[in-house]
Design a protein around this motif. Sequence first.
Motif, PDB file in Angstrom:
ATOM      1  N   ASP A 303       0.975  -0.975  -0.106  1.00 34.07           N
ATOM      2  CA  ASP A 303      -0.007  -0.059  -0.102  1.00 34.07           C
ATOM      3  C   ASP A 303       0.689   1.412  -0.142  1.00 34.07           C
ATOM      4  N   ALA A 304       1.932   1.219   0.921  1.00 31.36           N
ATOM      5  CA  ALA A 304       2.830   2.253   0.922  1.00 31.36           C
ATOM      6  C   ALA A 304       3.200   2.445  -0.428  1.00 31.36           C
ATOM      7  N   GLY A 305       3.914   1.553  -1.045  1.00 31.96           N
ATOM      8  CA  GLY A 305       4.553   1.680  -2.360  1.00 31.96           C
ATOM      9  C   GLY A 305       3.776   2.311  -3.458  1.00 31.96           C
ATOM     10  N   LEU A 311       1.220   9.366  -5.723  1.00 30.00           N
ATOM     11  CA  LEU A 311       1.517  10.829  -5.154  1.00 30.00           C
ATOM     12  C   LEU A 311       2.907  11.450  -5.999  1.00 30.00           C
ATOM     13  N   SER A 312       3.646  10.837  -6.280  1.00 31.36           N
ATOM     14  CA  SER A 312       4.937  11.148  -7.286  1.00 31.36           C
ATOM     15  C   SER A 312       4.143  11.346  -8.617  1.00 31.36           C
ATOM     16  N   ALA A 313       3.393  10.576  -9.068  1.00 31.81           N
ATOM     17  CA  ALA A 313       2.739  11.172 -10.187  1.00 31.81           C
ATOM     18  C   ALA A 313       2.084  12.242 -10.298  1.00 31.81           C
ATOM     19  N   VAL A 314       1.455  12.449  -9.216  1.00 28.68           N
ATOM     20  CA  VAL A 314       0.466  13.808  -8.993  1.00 28.68           C
ATOM     21  C   VAL A 314       1.468  15.202  -9.112  1.00 28.68           C
ATOM     22  N   MET A 315       2.400  14.959  -8.509  1.00 30.57           N
ATOM     23  CA  MET A 315       3.606  16.009  -8.478  1.00 30.57           C
ATOM     24  C   MET A 315       4.177  16.190  -9.721  1.00 30.57           C
ATOM     25  N   LEU A 316       4.316  14.970 -10.567  1.00 30.96           N
ATOM     26  CA  LEU A 316       4.853  15.132 -11.973  1.00 30.96           C
ATOM     27  C   LEU A 316       4.121  15.843 -12.822  1.00 30.96           C
ATOM     28  N   ALA A 317       2.676  15.541 -12.757  1.00 29.09           N
ATOM     29  CA  ALA A 317       1.669  16.083 -13.265  1.00 29.09           C
ATOM     30  C   ALA A 317       1.618  17.615 -13.233  1.00 29.09           C
ATOM     31  N   GLY A 318       2.161  17.994 -12.370  1.00 32.75           N
ATOM     32  CA  GLY A 318       2.417  19.565 -12.068  1.00 32.75           C
ATOM     33  C   GLY A 318       1.218  20.068 -10.905  1.00 32.75           C
ATOM     34  N   ALA A 328       0.049  11.843   3.968  1.00 32.33           N
ATOM     35  CA  ALA A 328      -0.077  10.554   3.329  1.00 32.33           C
ATOM     36  C   ALA A 328       1.209  10.221   2.765  1.00 32.33           C
ATOM     37  N   LEU A 329       1.948  10.917   2.061  1.00 29.62           N
ATOM     38  CA  LEU A 329       3.343  10.587   1.431  1.00 29.62           C
ATOM     39  C   LEU A 329       4.287  10.360   2.424  1.00 29.62           C
ATOM     40  N   ALA A 332       3.740   6.914   4.101  1.00 25.33           N
ATOM     41  CA  ALA A 332       4.074   6.026   2.995  1.00 25.33           C
ATOM     42  C   ALA A 332       5.679   5.668   3.220  1.00 25.33           C
ATOM     43  N   LEU A 333       6.581   6.803   3.049  1.00 23.79           N
ATOM     44  CA  LEU A 333       7.866   6.631   3.185  1.00 23.79           C
ATOM     45  C   LEU A 333       8.115   6.095   4.258  1.00 23.79           C
ATOM     46  N   GLY A 334       7.707   6.599   5.465  1.00 25.84           N
ATOM     47  CA  GLY A 334       7.947   5.848   6.807  1.00 25.84           C
ATOM     48  C   GLY A 334       7.844   4.397   6.846  1.00 25.84           C
ATOM     49  N   THR A 335       6.645   4.024   6.106  1.00 20.75           N
ATOM     50  CA  THR A 335       6.213   2.536   6.290  1.00 20.75           C
ATOM     51  C   THR A 335       7.449   1.940   5.333  1.00 20.75           C
ATOM     52  N   LEU A 336       7.689   2.398   4.190  1.00 20.40           N
ATOM     53  CA  LEU A 336       8.730   1.702   3.229  1.00 20.40           C
ATOM     54  C   LEU A 336      10.096   1.744   3.956  1.00 20.40           C
TER      55      LEU A 336
END
Length: 374
Positions: A303-305, A311-318, A328-329, A332-336
């Motif tokens: 789920d975290a990955g 969320l990375s795709a959201v940021m890449l979308a501008g 949430a990001l 997720a990074l903490g879980t990873l």
Amino acid sequence: MAFILPQAVSPGSGQHRVYTKRMLLGPRVDRVLPDWAFFVRAVLDTNSLSPTASREQLHDDEVLMGVREAIGEQLKQWAFSELRGSSPLARTVIATHHLALRGLALTDPAMLDLVSEILPFETTDGPMTLAQAAKAGEVVYTTTTEAYRRVAAVARAQGLVVVNAGYVYDADLMERLGKRPGWRVRELESSDLVQVLGQLDLSRDWEITDAVAHARTVLEADDCDVVVREFSPETVPAMLLRDSDGEHRRELNREREAEPGRWDGLLDSLAGDSKSRTRTLVLNDTSSVVRRLLTAPPGDVFDAGLRSLYLSAVMLAGDGLRSSESAALTDALGTLLDGALGAPPRKATCDRNSTARTQRHSTHAIRHRANISQ
């Protein structure tokens, strides 16, 4: 005489030098040319136009209106004959005053046809005119530069020509051009890009069915669908697709969540009856990151990955992340990180060799101390 300025100017800055019966009326007289001709300066000597009482401007009467229209028609005829060629003058005028030509094309159908033939637009296949882009059958465009940049790399790799209509006047030009006979023009939709991406073979599709189903469940609260395709470049693990209708429904849903029960009836009528997801996360099966994710068992790490990719795709979308998405990001990074730090060491053989070397050194030290004591 009319002179094309050698530099770009802003609209509304047209002031002209006017003589009446060879006497200077003023060096900066307004309303002599049409509003769209702000990139032109004129010098006139007239016997028929009437000056105002202050003798600084001209009476804006029917005579001046007729003169304005006549000069405007002459400028259009000059543009039609000169700018369709490939002379250095034509290239210079187009490069310098393309915004003025775009503005004129919004009100003049003949100039709209000219602009479609001569003005270069940014596309995923390099700069080209709209007439050249239409040779593929239809002109597909994005209304914002951010949307264009979001899909440009993938569309270019798949051979899909997309026009960037995110600059001033361009989206309106596309809308008007789509109403012209013989033109097929429409805004890019999410399904356009999904259809040209590489489909997975049947065995691979069956292999990841459960993982995709679980991924859709994870992103269900974000109103985002999940599909898996193969596309280039493989350095892009995920891409976020959306369309204007979907984003409109998404904004209405946010308003409904912010004010529950207050605007439900009105917002429901505006949103329509569409039950489709407003966004689509396309995972790239050629990416090693995505392939490792799809083989991971369902759980917190999966789920975290997935949420990190989304969320990375959201940021890449501008798009900027909202406070809840930023939190949430971080989670997720903490879980990873927890999953990675809690894993057993990957170089066990090296650790065993180090232990053996340590034991040999200790034995050698004991023998050395024994020799000293003797």
